[in-house]
Scaffold this active site. Structure first.
Site, PDB file in Angstrom:
ATOM      1  N   VAL A  50       0.645  -1.126  -0.056  1.00  0.00           N
ATOM      2  CA  VAL A  50       0.035   0.171   0.031  1.00  0.00           C
ATOM      3  C   VAL A  50       0.851   1.286   0.267  1.00  0.00           C
ATOM      4  O   VAL A  50       1.607   1.326   0.901  1.00  0.00           O
ATOM      5  CB  VAL A  50      -0.888   0.057   1.226  1.00  0.00           C
ATOM      6  CG1 VAL A  50      -1.747   1.259   1.270  1.00  0.00           C
ATOM      7  CG2 VAL A  50      -1.907  -1.283   1.177  1.00  0.00           C
ATOM      8  N   GLU A  51       0.651   2.194  -1.053  1.00  0.00           N
ATOM      9  CA  GLU A  51       1.345   3.503  -0.899  1.00  0.00           C
ATOM     10  C   GLU A  51       0.365   4.434  -1.111  1.00  0.00           C
ATOM     11  O   GLU A  51      -0.516   4.573  -2.007  1.00  0.00           O
ATOM     12  CB  GLU A  51       2.153   3.583  -2.249  1.00  0.00           C
ATOM     13  CG  GLU A  51       3.171   4.649  -2.318  1.00  0.00           C
ATOM     14  CD  GLU A  51       2.648   5.684  -2.917  1.00  0.00           C
ATOM     15  OE1 GLU A  51       2.291   6.797  -2.157  1.00  0.00           O
ATOM     16  OE2 GLU A  51       2.823   5.858  -4.194  1.00  0.00           O
TER      17      GLU A  51
END
Length: 606
Positions: free
Chosen positions: A304-305
């Protein structure tokens, strides 16, 4: 070379054999290079990028066509329609995953050499078609051509270069050390393809964000379902075809890459699908909560970014010769892609000796920035410094954040509101903004703006600058500028971030270091060795080192079921002896050997 005596014969033969071996290696190298040589191919460019093209000017710039499920694609810089797209349904996503699953079985058997050939083919096409790629990206996202070159093409070319050069060594099996007790084993970790992976990517870099996970996934031996954003749905098909046509040109099944566009309610079907082995998500925190919850249904791991509030700390000892250079870096770091950059500079934290100087120097520069569109421009037109935002949905909130900051003591030098372009009144432009005297307790200092706002905060000291930098929920990237190695390294140590650049901006990605953040900026990493390995099953293997001489066997006192009177005590003493022998010091090892031999230790009298 003349042979003058028989004494020279061994030397002569050595020279001949050495030369022959050298030639053999050279020929093998050239043959290998030839087998990996890029294959030419073509992809039809969209007609909308042709000079003079004008689409229908939409009365209302909304993504969803009223009364239907169609996606309305339009140029955010002008409001002109780019066409409509029929989004994927749950059943079409199922079909895409099924096709990818079948194709991946064969793709997983390909060699690194074959995979490099595909990437080299893709790289050659990108280098030769830079203007077309940039114009497509600009038209769909609103950015400038320079923004597209730096943020789309340059970084994608680097990703390809790095994976081509270092991908195989990153995914080669690794020998791992053992220990005294297991000295008769040799140990290995192998990196196997996961199968079919997915990437849900953001709109701010429609080319790079789409191609980057494709490059990593297929090199790791996977197939990939890549979901582009509805905001840039028009360009996704063209960009995905650059990858699929390269795969086809090299003789492989292009079904290993599947591009989908869908609305959020259908996206959940993708992110919870049991046929997906891994998800890369690039986007906002609220959406990430839904993606993570959805993926948890199938226990699918997620990288997740989530963007950031990246600080750029400018120390007091910045030299005069560096002042202008750093100012230029900060301008590019803030206004690249109209501020719509997950690792863009969101806060400039300046110490007292440079604070006012920056304001004086930057004010005329920011006031002079010219927003505009690449559409229907020529070399005779005025240059465009800053592009459009992809949407105007956040403009009202941005204006309120600026107003709130000013009400609480900040100074608005310029901008601070939406900009109505005289040539493109339907375009989504926000005025290039400079706001100073911002403090950490203001909402504007805590909210990711994703807009062309240059925000300056005053720090009283290095301590204060670090405190300000760490004051937000985000921790993606950061940068620091100055001369004192001690202060620079202190900032590097103490600022919470996944990435930090010293006297530069966002260059960690240009050397393919692992990309990602901590805290509210997400978890997991893509790019570099870590990114490739994250798309693999890391399988641990142990084998007998000398299978004909020694193998694991259970000693009689510990063999189940235990036998005889006092068997439990004997088994326990043997187990303790094994531990002492394996992990004790010299005396401990002797104690362990005695226990294994059944020699009882004398108890000391109290």
């Amino acid at each position: 070379m003349a042979l003058e005596s028989l004494d020279d014969l061994p030397h002569y033969n050595g020279w001949v054999y050495g030369t022959l071996w050298g030639l053999c290696f050279l020929i093998a190298y050239l043959v290998r290079k030839d087998r990996e040589a890029a294959v030419p191919y073509t992809v039809d460019a969209p007609e909308q990028i042709e000079p003079g093209w004008k689409g229908e000017e939409l009365g209302e710039t909304t993504l969803k066509v009223s009364g239907s499920q169609l996606v309305q694609c339009y140029a955010p810089a002008t409001g002109h329609s780019l066409g409509r797209i029929n989004p994927s349904s749950t059943s079409s996503i199922d079909r895409s995953i099924a096709k990818a699953t079948e194709a991946q079985l064969e793709w997983a058997k390909t060699s690194f050499e074959e995979r490099r050939k595909v990437l080299k083919t893709m790289l050659k096409f990108i280098l030769e078609n830079q203007e077309t790629i940039a114009r497509v990206a600009c038209l769909d996202s609103g950015k400038t051509m320079v923004d597209a070159s730096l943020g789309e093409i340059l970084v994608t070319a680097e990703k390809l270069r790095w994976v081509i050069k270092h991908g195989e060594e990153s995914l080669k099996s690794e020998r791992r050390e053992g220990n005294l007790l297991m000295m008769y084993k040799w140990n290995e970790v192998v990196f196997e393809p996961l199968g079919v992976v997915a990437a849900c990517v953001s709109w701010n870099y429609p080319f790079h964000n789409l191609l980057s996970p494709i490059i990593a996934s297929i090199f790791a031996g996977n197939a990939i379902i890549v979901k582009g954003s509805e905001n840039t749905a028009w360009s996704s098909a063209y960009f995905a075809s650059i990858a699929t046509n390269a795969i086809t040109a090299c003789g492989h099944n292009p079904a290993i890459v599947q591009s989908v566009i869908c609305w959020p309610d259908v996206a959940e079907h993708l992110t919870s699908h049991p046929g997906i082995a891994h998800i890369t998500f690039i986007g906002s925190r609220p959406v990430a909560h839904h993606v993570a919850a959805s993926a948890a249904k199938a226990l699918t791991p997620v990288c997740v970014e989530l963007g950031g509030k990246d600080p750029a700390i400018v120390l007091d000892d910045l030299s005069n010769s560096d002042f202008k250079r750093v100012s230029s870096i900060l301008m590019r770091g803030v206004f690249q892609s109209a501020g719509q950059n997950c690792i863009g500079i969101e806060r400039v934290v300046a110490l007292p000796n440079v604070y006012n100087r920056f304001i004086e120097h930057l004010t005329p520069l920011i006031k002079a920035l010219r927003p505009g569109s690449i559409l229907n421009t020529s070399e005779d037109d005025e240059p465009i410094d800053i592009g459009a935002c992809v949407s105007d949905a956040n403009f009202s909130n941005l204006e309120k954040l600026v107003e709130d900051a000013v009400a609480n003591g900040a100074r608005l030098i310029c901008g601070g509101k939406r900009f109505i372009h005289p040539k493109y009144p339907k375009g989504h432009y926000f005025s290039p903004t400079l706001i100073v005297d911002v403090t950490s307790d203001m909402r504007i200092a805590q909210t990711e703006l994703f807009a062309p706002l240059f925000l300056i905060m005053r720090a009283a000291s290095v301590d204060d600058a670090i405190t300000i930098a760490n004051s937000t929920p985000y921790a993606l990237g950061a940068s620091v500028y100055g001369s004192s190695k001690e202060d620079l390294e202190r900032v590097v140590r103490e600022v919470k971030a996944g990435m930090i650049a010293v006297n530069d901006f966002a260059v960690t990605y240009m050397v393919q270091l692992p990309f990602g953040g901590v805290k509210g900026s997400g978890y997991g990493r893509f790019a570099g060795k870590e990114g490739l390995r994250g798309l693999c099953n890391m399988k641990s293997i142990t084998r007998d080192r000398w299978p004909s001489l020694i193998k694991t066997s259970i000693p009689a006192p510990m063999d189940l079921p235990l036998k005889g009177k006092g068997a439990g005590k004997k088994a326990w003493e043997m187990a303790v002896g094994i531990v002492w022998f394996g992990y004790g010091n010299k005396k401990g090892k002797i104690r362990g050997i005695k226990a294994l031999m059944g020699v009882e230790e004398k108890k000391k009298e109290v």
